[in-house]
Design a protein around this motif. Structure first.
Motif, mmCIF file in Angstrom:
data_model
loop_
_atom_site.group_PDB
_atom_site.id
_atom_site.type_symbol
_atom_site.label_atom_id
_atom_site.label_comp_id
_atom_site.label_asym_id
_atom_site.label_seq_id
_atom_site.Cartn_x
_atom_site.Cartn_y
_atom_site.Cartn_z
ATOM 1 N N LYS A 1 3.126 1.677 -3.295
ATOM 2 C CA LYS A 1 2.153 1.892 -4.347
ATOM 3 C C LYS A 1 1.858 3.340 -4.305
ATOM 4 C CE LYS A 1 0.676 0.389 -7.710
ATOM 5 N NZ LYS A 1 1.872 0.329 -8.925
ATOM 6 N N LEU A 2 1.383 4.003 -3.322
ATOM 7 C CA LEU A 2 1.090 5.200 -3.171
ATOM 8 C C LEU A 2 2.448 6.318 -3.161
ATOM 9 C CD1 LEU A 2 -0.791 7.477 -2.191
ATOM 10 C CD2 LEU A 2 -0.335 6.910 0.259
ATOM 11 N N THR B 1 -2.079 10.297 -9.625
ATOM 12 C CA THR B 1 -2.228 9.408 -8.188
ATOM 13 C C THR B 1 -3.442 9.161 -7.683
ATOM 14 O OG1 THR B 1 -0.269 10.853 -7.728
ATOM 15 C CG2 THR B 1 -1.278 9.686 -6.131
ATOM 16 N N ASP C 1 -5.178 0.945 -6.230
ATOM 17 C CA ASP C 1 -3.991 0.267 -5.951
ATOM 18 C C ASP C 1 -3.812 0.532 -4.509
ATOM 19 O OD1 ASP C 1 -4.161 0.335 -8.661
ATOM 20 O OD2 ASP C 1 -2.161 0.816 -8.829
ATOM 21 N N TYR C 2 -4.145 1.190 -3.748
ATOM 22 C CA TYR C 2 -3.978 1.460 -2.297
ATOM 23 C C TYR C 2 -5.055 0.895 -1.540
ATOM 24 C CZ TYR C 2 -2.529 5.522 -5.311
ATOM 25 O OH TYR C 2 -1.938 6.463 -6.375
ATOM 26 N N CYS D 1 0.692 -1.139 0.026
ATOM 27 C CA CYS D 1 -0.033 -0.099 0.057
ATOM 28 C C CYS D 1 0.866 1.252 0.106
ATOM 29 C CB CYS D 1 -0.674 -0.182 1.257
ATOM 30 S SG CYS D 1 -1.777 1.453 1.099
#
Length: 284
Positions: free
Chosen positions: A231-232, A250, A256-257, A228
Protein backbone atom coordinates in the motif's frame (compact mmCIF):
# COMPACT_ATOMS: atom_id res chain seq x y z
CA UNK A 1 4.89 -0.26 35.38
CA UNK A 2 3.29 2.81 33.76
CA UNK A 3 3.08 3.00 29.99
CA UNK A 4 5.40 5.27 28.02
CA UNK A 5 3.41 8.41 27.22
CA UNK A 6 5.96 10.10 24.94
CA UNK A 7 4.68 11.79 21.80
CA UNK A 8 7.16 9.93 19.63
CA UNK A 9 8.36 6.37 20.05
CA UNK A 10 9.96 3.84 17.71
CA UNK A 11 6.99 1.53 17.03
CA UNK A 12 9.31 -1.08 15.51
CA UNK A 13 11.39 -1.42 18.68
CA UNK A 14 10.91 -4.33 21.08
CA UNK A 15 11.49 -1.89 23.95
CA UNK A 16 7.86 -0.82 23.81
CA UNK A 17 4.74 -2.73 24.75
CA UNK A 18 1.85 -3.52 22.44
CA UNK A 19 -0.25 -0.89 24.22
CA UNK A 20 2.38 1.80 23.65
CA UNK A 21 2.77 0.89 19.98
CA UNK A 22 -0.99 0.79 19.50
CA UNK A 23 -1.37 4.25 21.04
CA UNK A 24 1.31 5.65 18.73
CA UNK A 25 0.00 3.98 15.55
CA UNK A 26 -3.53 5.23 16.18
CA UNK A 27 -2.42 8.82 16.77
CA UNK A 28 -0.04 8.70 13.80
CA UNK A 29 -2.74 7.32 11.51
CA UNK A 30 -5.19 10.09 12.40
CA UNK A 31 -2.45 12.71 12.08
CA UNK A 32 -1.46 11.63 8.58
CA UNK A 33 -5.05 11.39 7.35
CA UNK A 34 -6.10 14.83 8.59
CA UNK A 35 -2.91 16.68 7.65
CA UNK A 36 -2.88 15.11 4.18
CA UNK A 37 -6.57 15.81 3.60
CA UNK A 38 -6.33 19.30 5.06
CA UNK A 39 -3.48 20.27 2.75
CA UNK A 40 -5.74 19.90 -0.29
CA UNK A 41 -8.22 22.27 1.28
CA UNK A 42 -5.50 24.85 1.95
CA UNK A 43 -4.45 24.86 -1.71
CA UNK A 44 -8.12 24.76 -2.87
CA UNK A 45 -8.12 21.48 -4.78
CA UNK A 46 -10.39 21.61 -7.83
CA UNK A 47 -11.25 17.93 -7.31
CA UNK A 48 -13.26 18.91 -4.23
CA UNK A 49 -15.82 20.90 -6.24
CA UNK A 50 -18.16 17.93 -6.93
CA UNK A 51 -18.54 17.41 -3.17
CA UNK A 52 -19.79 20.96 -2.70
CA UNK A 53 -22.19 20.55 -5.62
CA UNK A 54 -23.90 17.76 -3.66
CA UNK A 55 -25.12 20.57 -1.35
CA UNK A 56 -25.76 22.99 -4.25
CA UNK A 57 -22.84 25.21 -3.23
CA UNK A 58 -21.47 27.15 -6.18
CA UNK A 59 -17.83 27.20 -7.22
CA UNK A 60 -16.84 30.61 -5.84
CA UNK A 61 -18.30 29.87 -2.39
CA UNK A 62 -16.70 26.42 -2.43
CA UNK A 63 -13.25 27.87 -3.03
CA UNK A 64 -13.74 30.21 -0.06
CA UNK A 65 -14.71 27.31 2.20
CA UNK A 66 -11.86 24.98 1.19
CA UNK A 67 -9.03 26.69 3.15
CA UNK A 68 -11.24 26.84 6.26
CA UNK A 69 -11.98 23.11 6.04
CA UNK A 70 -8.34 22.33 5.29
CA UNK A 71 -7.10 24.40 8.22
CA UNK A 72 -9.63 22.75 10.53
CA UNK A 73 -8.49 19.30 9.40
CA UNK A 74 -4.81 20.04 10.00
CA UNK A 75 -5.53 21.54 13.43
CA UNK A 76 -7.62 18.55 14.50
CA UNK A 77 -4.96 16.11 13.28
CA UNK A 78 -2.25 17.91 15.26
CA UNK A 79 -4.35 18.17 18.42
CA UNK A 80 -5.29 14.49 18.29
CA UNK A 81 -1.64 13.54 17.97
CA UNK A 82 -0.54 15.74 20.90
CA UNK A 83 -3.68 15.69 23.06
CA UNK A 84 -5.92 12.80 21.97
CA UNK A 85 -9.39 12.95 23.47
CA UNK A 86 -12.73 11.26 22.87
CA UNK A 87 -14.59 14.42 21.82
CA UNK A 88 -12.30 15.08 18.85
CA UNK A 89 -12.14 11.37 18.03
CA UNK A 90 -15.93 11.38 17.78
CA UNK A 91 -15.72 14.27 15.34
CA UNK A 92 -12.87 12.59 13.43
CA UNK A 93 -14.91 9.40 13.10
CA UNK A 94 -17.94 11.29 11.83
CA UNK A 95 -15.94 13.53 9.49
CA UNK A 96 -13.98 10.72 7.83
CA UNK A 97 -17.15 8.68 7.23
CA UNK A 98 -18.97 11.78 5.98
CA UNK A 99 -16.24 12.79 3.53
CA UNK A 100 -15.94 9.19 2.29
CA UNK A 101 -19.72 9.08 1.68
CA UNK A 102 -19.50 12.29 -0.34
CA UNK A 103 -17.80 10.34 -3.13
CA UNK A 104 -20.69 8.01 -3.99
CA UNK A 105 -23.02 10.96 -3.34
CA UNK A 106 -21.13 12.82 -6.07
CA UNK A 107 -21.65 9.84 -8.45
CA UNK A 108 -18.11 8.49 -8.03
CA UNK A 109 -19.20 4.98 -7.05
CA UNK A 110 -19.35 3.03 -3.78
CA UNK A 111 -15.84 1.66 -4.31
CA UNK A 112 -14.58 5.15 -3.45
CA UNK A 113 -16.28 4.91 -0.05
CA UNK A 114 -14.98 1.43 0.79
CA UNK A 115 -11.47 2.29 -0.43
CA UNK A 116 -11.24 5.01 2.23
CA UNK A 117 -11.74 2.64 5.16
CA UNK A 118 -8.18 3.42 6.21
CA UNK A 119 -9.33 6.98 6.90
CA UNK A 120 -12.32 6.17 9.07
CA UNK A 121 -11.25 2.78 10.45
CA UNK A 122 -8.44 4.31 12.55
CA UNK A 123 -10.42 6.99 14.46
CA UNK A 124 -13.36 4.61 14.94
CA UNK A 125 -11.07 1.97 16.45
CA UNK A 126 -9.35 4.62 18.58
CA UNK A 127 -12.65 5.91 19.97
CA UNK A 128 -14.29 2.54 20.60
CA UNK A 129 -11.14 1.15 22.18
CA UNK A 130 -11.27 3.80 24.89
CA UNK A 131 -15.06 3.72 25.22
CA UNK A 132 -17.87 6.27 25.25
CA UNK A 133 -18.06 7.95 28.69
CA UNK A 134 -21.02 9.66 30.31
CA UNK A 135 -19.31 12.79 31.65
CA UNK A 136 -18.08 15.84 29.75
CA UNK A 137 -14.84 15.74 31.72
CA UNK A 138 -13.99 12.29 30.39
CA UNK A 139 -14.90 13.28 26.80
CA UNK A 140 -12.30 16.05 26.99
CA UNK A 141 -9.65 14.27 29.07
CA UNK A 142 -6.31 13.45 27.46
CA UNK A 143 -6.06 9.78 26.58
CA UNK A 144 -3.00 7.76 27.51
CA UNK A 145 -1.70 4.34 26.43
CA UNK A 146 -3.77 1.51 27.87
CA UNK A 147 -2.15 -0.36 30.72
CA UNK A 148 -3.74 -3.60 29.54
CA UNK A 149 -6.22 -4.83 26.94
CA UNK A 150 -9.40 -6.68 27.89
CA UNK A 151 -10.88 -9.56 25.89
CA UNK A 152 -13.51 -7.21 24.44
CA UNK A 153 -10.87 -4.64 23.46
CA UNK A 154 -8.71 -7.38 21.98
CA UNK A 155 -11.64 -8.58 19.88
CA UNK A 156 -12.27 -5.00 18.78
CA UNK A 157 -8.67 -4.41 17.70
CA UNK A 158 -8.63 -7.55 15.59
CA UNK A 159 -11.97 -7.19 13.87
CA UNK A 160 -12.03 -3.46 13.19
CA UNK A 161 -8.55 -3.67 11.65
CA UNK A 162 -9.44 -6.78 9.63
CA UNK A 163 -12.69 -5.35 8.31
CA UNK A 164 -11.08 -2.00 7.54
CA UNK A 165 -8.23 -3.67 5.64
CA UNK A 166 -10.70 -5.85 3.76
CA UNK A 167 -12.75 -2.80 2.83
CA UNK A 168 -9.87 -0.61 1.65
CA UNK A 169 -8.27 -3.39 -0.42
CA UNK A 170 -11.56 -4.57 -1.94
CA UNK A 171 -12.60 -0.97 -2.58
CA UNK A 172 -9.32 -0.18 -4.31
CA UNK A 173 -9.69 -3.35 -6.37
CA UNK A 174 -13.24 -2.29 -7.21
CA UNK A 175 -11.95 0.98 -8.65
CA UNK A 176 -9.94 -1.10 -11.12
CA UNK A 177 -12.48 -3.85 -11.86
CA UNK A 178 -15.70 -1.86 -12.09
CA UNK A 179 -14.59 1.66 -12.90
CA UNK A 180 -11.24 1.31 -14.68
CA UNK A 181 -10.27 4.37 -12.70
CA UNK A 182 -8.17 6.78 -14.81
CA UNK A 183 -5.88 7.71 -11.91
CA UNK A 184 -4.97 4.03 -11.42
CA UNK A 185 -4.18 3.74 -15.12
CA UNK A 186 -2.12 6.92 -15.01
CA UNK A 187 -0.07 5.84 -11.99
CA UNK A 188 0.58 2.31 -13.24
CA UNK A 189 1.36 3.39 -16.79
CA UNK A 190 3.56 6.13 -15.37
CA UNK A 191 6.03 3.53 -14.12
CA UNK A 192 6.06 1.70 -17.44
CA UNK A 193 3.58 -1.13 -16.82
CA UNK A 194 1.52 -0.28 -19.93
CA UNK A 195 -1.78 -1.30 -18.35
CA UNK A 196 -4.91 -1.58 -20.49
CA UNK A 197 -8.47 -2.00 -19.29
CA UNK A 198 -8.31 -5.81 -19.13
CA UNK A 199 -4.96 -5.93 -17.35
CA UNK A 200 -6.20 -3.27 -14.89
CA UNK A 201 -9.24 -5.43 -14.12
CA UNK A 202 -6.99 -8.43 -13.47
CA UNK A 203 -4.92 -6.22 -11.17
CA UNK A 204 -8.11 -5.26 -9.32
CA UNK A 205 -9.19 -8.88 -8.94
CA UNK A 206 -5.83 -9.70 -7.36
CA UNK A 207 -6.39 -6.88 -4.85
CA UNK A 208 -9.85 -8.25 -4.04
CA UNK A 209 -8.29 -11.68 -3.49
CA UNK A 210 -5.78 -10.03 -1.16
CA UNK A 211 -8.70 -8.45 0.71
CA UNK A 212 -10.34 -11.87 1.14
CA UNK A 213 -7.09 -13.30 2.51
CA UNK A 214 -7.04 -10.55 5.15
CA UNK A 215 -10.62 -11.32 6.07
CA UNK A 216 -10.30 -15.11 6.29
CA UNK A 217 -6.56 -15.92 6.60
CA UNK A 218 -4.84 -12.83 8.04
CA UNK A 219 -2.13 -14.83 9.84
CA UNK A 220 -0.47 -16.14 6.68
CA UNK A 221 3.24 -15.44 7.38
CA UNK A 222 4.36 -12.16 5.86
CA UNK A 223 0.89 -11.19 4.57
CA UNK A 224 0.36 -8.10 6.74
CA UNK A 225 3.89 -6.77 6.22
CA UNK A 226 3.45 -7.29 2.48
CA UNK A 227 0.15 -5.37 2.53
CA UNK A 228 1.72 -2.49 4.45
CA UNK A 229 4.66 -2.22 2.03
CA UNK A 230 2.43 -2.75 -1.00
CA UNK A 231 0.00 0.00 0.00
CA UNK A 232 2.82 2.41 0.82
CA UNK A 233 4.57 1.67 -2.48
CA UNK A 234 1.37 2.04 -4.48
CA UNK A 235 0.37 5.33 -2.89
CA UNK A 236 3.90 6.68 -3.42
CA UNK A 237 3.12 6.49 -7.14
CA UNK A 238 1.21 9.76 -6.72
CA UNK A 239 4.35 11.93 -6.24
CA UNK A 240 6.52 9.64 -8.40
CA UNK A 241 4.25 9.86 -11.45
CA UNK A 242 2.72 13.26 -10.72
CA UNK A 243 4.10 16.29 -8.87
CA UNK A 244 6.12 16.30 -5.60
CA UNK A 245 3.17 18.00 -3.87
CA UNK A 246 1.12 14.86 -4.55
CA UNK A 247 2.97 13.24 -1.65
CA UNK A 248 0.08 14.58 0.44
CA UNK A 249 -2.10 11.96 -1.29
CA UNK A 250 0.30 9.40 0.15
CA UNK A 251 0.21 11.03 3.58
CA UNK A 252 -3.60 11.23 3.59
CA UNK A 253 -3.75 7.44 3.29
CA UNK A 254 -1.68 6.87 6.44
CA UNK A 255 -4.37 4.59 7.84
CA UNK A 256 -3.76 2.15 4.98
CA UNK A 257 -0.24 1.52 6.30
CA UNK A 258 -1.03 1.80 10.02
CA UNK A 259 -3.84 -0.77 10.10
CA UNK A 260 -1.75 -3.75 8.89
CA UNK A 261 0.97 -2.82 11.40
CA UNK A 262 -1.57 -2.74 14.24
CA UNK A 263 -2.90 -6.16 13.25
CA UNK A 264 0.62 -7.52 12.83
CA UNK A 265 1.60 -6.37 16.32
CA UNK A 266 -1.64 -7.71 17.77
CA UNK A 267 -0.95 -11.22 16.46
CA UNK A 268 2.48 -11.05 18.07
CA UNK A 269 1.10 -9.94 21.44
CA UNK A 270 0.05 -11.94 24.47
CA UNK A 271 -3.49 -10.65 24.00
CA UNK A 272 -4.07 -12.70 20.88
CA UNK A 273 -3.02 -15.87 22.71
CA UNK A 274 -5.26 -15.01 25.67
CA UNK A 275 -8.17 -14.17 23.37
CA UNK A 276 -7.80 -17.51 21.59
CA UNK A 277 -7.76 -19.39 24.88
CA UNK A 278 -10.85 -17.57 26.12
CA UNK A 279 -12.68 -18.16 22.86
CA UNK A 280 -11.88 -21.89 23.00
CA UNK A 281 -12.95 -22.06 26.63
CA UNK A 282 -16.25 -20.38 25.77
CA UNK A 283 -16.91 -22.89 22.97
CA UNK A 284 -16.12 -25.79 25.27
Amino acid sequence: MSANNSLFINPFSSRYTFEEKLFFWLRFGVLGCFVGHGFWGIITKKGWLPFFKVFFINESVAYNFMPLIGGMDILIGLILFVYPNRALLLWASFWTVFTALLRPSASMGMSEFFERAGNYGVPILFLLLYGLPRTTEMWLARLKPLTSVSFEQSYMVEWITRLSLFSLLAGHGGLAVFMQHPILLKNLNGIGLNMGVESLQIFGLIEILLALLVLFRPRIPGLLIFICLYKLSFELLFPIVGKPVDVFETIERMGDYVLPMILFEYYRSKYYILARKQALATKA
